[in-house]
Write a protein that holds these residues in place. Structure first.
Motif, short mmCIF file in Angstrom:
data_model
loop_
_atom_site.label_atom_id
_atom_site.label_comp_id
_atom_site.label_asym_id
_atom_site.label_seq_id
_atom_site.Cartn_x
_atom_site.Cartn_y
_atom_site.Cartn_z
N UNK A 92 0.84 -1.21 0.00
CA UNK A 92 0.00 0.00 0.00
C UNK A 92 0.87 1.26 0.00
N UNK A 93 1.97 1.23 0.74
CA UNK A 93 2.87 2.38 0.77
C UNK A 93 3.47 2.65 -0.61
N UNK A 94 3.89 1.59 -1.31
CA UNK A 94 4.47 1.77 -2.63
C UNK A 94 3.46 2.39 -3.59
N UNK A 95 2.20 1.98 -3.48
CA UNK A 95 1.15 2.55 -4.32
C UNK A 95 0.95 4.03 -3.98
N UNK A 96 0.90 4.33 -2.69
CA UNK A 96 0.70 5.71 -2.25
C UNK A 96 1.85 6.61 -2.68
N UNK A 97 3.10 6.11 -2.58
CA UNK A 97 4.26 6.86 -3.05
C UNK A 97 4.07 7.28 -4.51
N UNK A 98 3.53 6.35 -5.31
CA UNK A 98 3.43 6.57 -6.75
C UNK A 98 2.44 7.66 -7.11
N UNK A 99 1.32 7.73 -6.38
CA UNK A 99 0.21 8.59 -6.79
C UNK A 99 0.13 9.92 -6.04
N UNK A 107 2.09 13.66 5.08
CA UNK A 107 1.01 14.03 6.00
C UNK A 107 0.01 12.89 6.16
N UNK A 108 -0.39 12.27 5.06
CA UNK A 108 -1.31 11.14 5.13
C UNK A 108 -0.69 9.99 5.92
N UNK A 109 0.59 9.78 5.74
CA UNK A 109 1.28 8.66 6.39
C UNK A 109 1.28 8.80 7.91
N UNK A 110 1.20 10.03 8.43
CA UNK A 110 1.24 10.24 9.87
C UNK A 110 -0.04 9.79 10.58
N UNK A 138 -7.01 16.12 16.32
CA UNK A 138 -6.53 17.06 15.30
C UNK A 138 -5.99 16.29 14.10
N UNK A 139 -5.27 15.21 14.37
CA UNK A 139 -4.72 14.39 13.29
C UNK A 139 -5.82 13.77 12.45
N UNK A 140 -6.88 13.28 13.10
CA UNK A 140 -8.00 12.70 12.38
C UNK A 140 -8.71 13.74 11.51
N UNK A 141 -8.88 14.94 12.05
CA UNK A 141 -9.51 16.02 11.28
C UNK A 141 -8.65 16.40 10.08
N UNK A 142 -7.34 16.41 10.26
CA UNK A 142 -6.44 16.73 9.16
C UNK A 142 -6.52 15.67 8.07
N UNK A 143 -6.57 14.40 8.48
CA UNK A 143 -6.67 13.31 7.51
C UNK A 143 -7.97 13.40 6.72
N UNK A 144 -9.06 13.72 7.42
CA UNK A 144 -10.35 13.86 6.73
C UNK A 144 -10.30 15.01 5.72
N UNK A 167 -6.24 6.70 -0.58
CA UNK A 167 -6.81 5.45 -0.07
C UNK A 167 -5.71 4.46 0.30
N UNK A 168 -4.69 4.35 -0.56
CA UNK A 168 -3.58 3.45 -0.27
C UNK A 168 -2.79 3.92 0.95
N UNK A 169 -2.60 5.24 1.08
CA UNK A 169 -1.87 5.77 2.23
C UNK A 169 -2.61 5.55 3.53
N UNK A 170 -3.91 5.78 3.53
CA UNK A 170 -4.71 5.56 4.74
C UNK A 170 -4.75 4.08 5.10
#
Length: 329
Positions: A92-99, A107-110, A138-144, A167-170
């Motif tokens: 999933x991380x490799x996919x997220x890196x790509x897109x 930020x999503x990764x945190x 706060x982190x959840x609100x940022x992710x949303x 989606x892949x990052x989450x």
């Protein structure tokens, strides 16, 4: 002399983690072709992690002592299940890196901090302080906020790529939190060497992914691994270049550096290194690679919120309240 050496290792390890963490998205985006098999990328990276972890184990007295008492049954008990989850997370991380753009990915990764806290509470009963709960909110609100694509002026393709990357990052963050909680559960009451455990995870993760490739070959009988082309028909290293090893090596080194930071500097310093790495990513994206970072107002709003939540969560850990009998003494 030992105290000075420990202080020096603390500073060096934090700086190395900051640099490794900040550079990783750029190295992956620059040197990893989109057509490269995600499974092959993870397998090679895990092999590098195993080689580095094994080298540290063999080079240190503590590692050699842990190796002498190593048992396969214990290894399977503590590392097998987390390795399956880590295998999925790494793909999933490799996919997220790509897109995703580098800073957006960071930020999503945190959000893995949020999921680690949730699963540690569910699995281990580990509680959070009030300040940590605020930071997680706060982190959840940022992710949303970041999960919503800013479609103004964006093509349908770029919007779809953004959704796939987020989606892949989450998903990677969720799997990371679950694997971390299960690893801590398996290691409770066991004084297991950190680098030995990392090497064990790398071995089991590799076995899981290689088994997936073989199963895909048998089922489809055309040599292609399901979904990402990592099979005999197209070649396990199809789409690779000689430079593809660069981000994988940096990623593998990061695992060792995290172990050093945890040992010599502590979790608070690790949090500061992560924040510094995110800031480095943003700086490089704007001033070195001249990327239009300001395309989304959500990114600029989320950036200080994520940085602040990481600092708060690491700086104000939960402390067990004093018992009544201790108070009266």
């Amino acid at each position: 002399a030992r105290a000075r050496m420990a202080d020096a290792l603390s500073v060096v390890s934090v700086l190395l983690l900051l640099l490794q963490f900040g550079w990783q998205p750029f190295l992956t985006k620059r040197f990893t072709p989109r057509a490269a098999s995600k499974t092959s990328l993870v397998v090679v990276c895990e092999c590098m992690k195993f080689a580095m972890g094994a080298a540290v184990v063999l080079a240190t007295a503590a590692g050699r002592s842990a190796l002498r008492s190593w048992r396969l049954r214990d290894s399977i008990r503590v590392a097998a299940i987390p390795s399956v989850i880590y295998a999925i997370q790494n793909i999933c991380l490799q996919i997220s890196y790509t897109y995703l753009a580098p800073t957006m990915f960071q930020l999503i990764n945190q959000t893995k901090i949020l999921w680690t806290a949730v699963f540690c509470f569910v699995v281990l009963g580990r509680r959070q302080s009030k300040m940590q709960i605020f930071a997680l909110s706060v982190l959840a609100a940022s992710a949303a906020m970041l999960s919503v694509s800013d479609s103004s002026g964006a093509t349908q393709h770029s919007s779809a790529s953004y959704v796939i990357g987020v989606a892949a990052g989450l998903a990677a963050a969720l799997f990371s939190g679950l694997a971390a909680a299960l690893s801590q559960l398996a290691l409770q009451g066991r004084n297991r060497n950190t680098f030995l455990f990392s090497a064990e995870l790398a071995v089991f993760t590799t076995l899981v992914l290689v088994s997936q490739c073989l199963l895909s070959f048998i089922v489809w009988n055309n040599g292609a691994a399901a979904g990402d082309g990592a099979g005999v028909g197209t070649g396990f290293f199809s789409g690779w270049t000689s430079q593809t090893f660069i981000p994988l090596l940096n990623n593998a080194v990061g695992g060792l550096v995290v172990g050093m930071v945890t040992k010599y500097a502590g979790s608070v310093s690790k949090g500061y290194a992560i924040v510094g790495g995110i800031l480095l990513t943003g700086f490089l994206e704007v001033f070195v690679f001249t990327t239009a970072l300001a395309v989304s107002w959500r990114l600029w709003v989320a950036l200080p919120l994520v940085l602040g939540s990481v600092l708060l969560h690491t700086t104000f850990p939960y402390k067990e309240p004093l018992r009544q009998d201790k108070k009266t003494k």
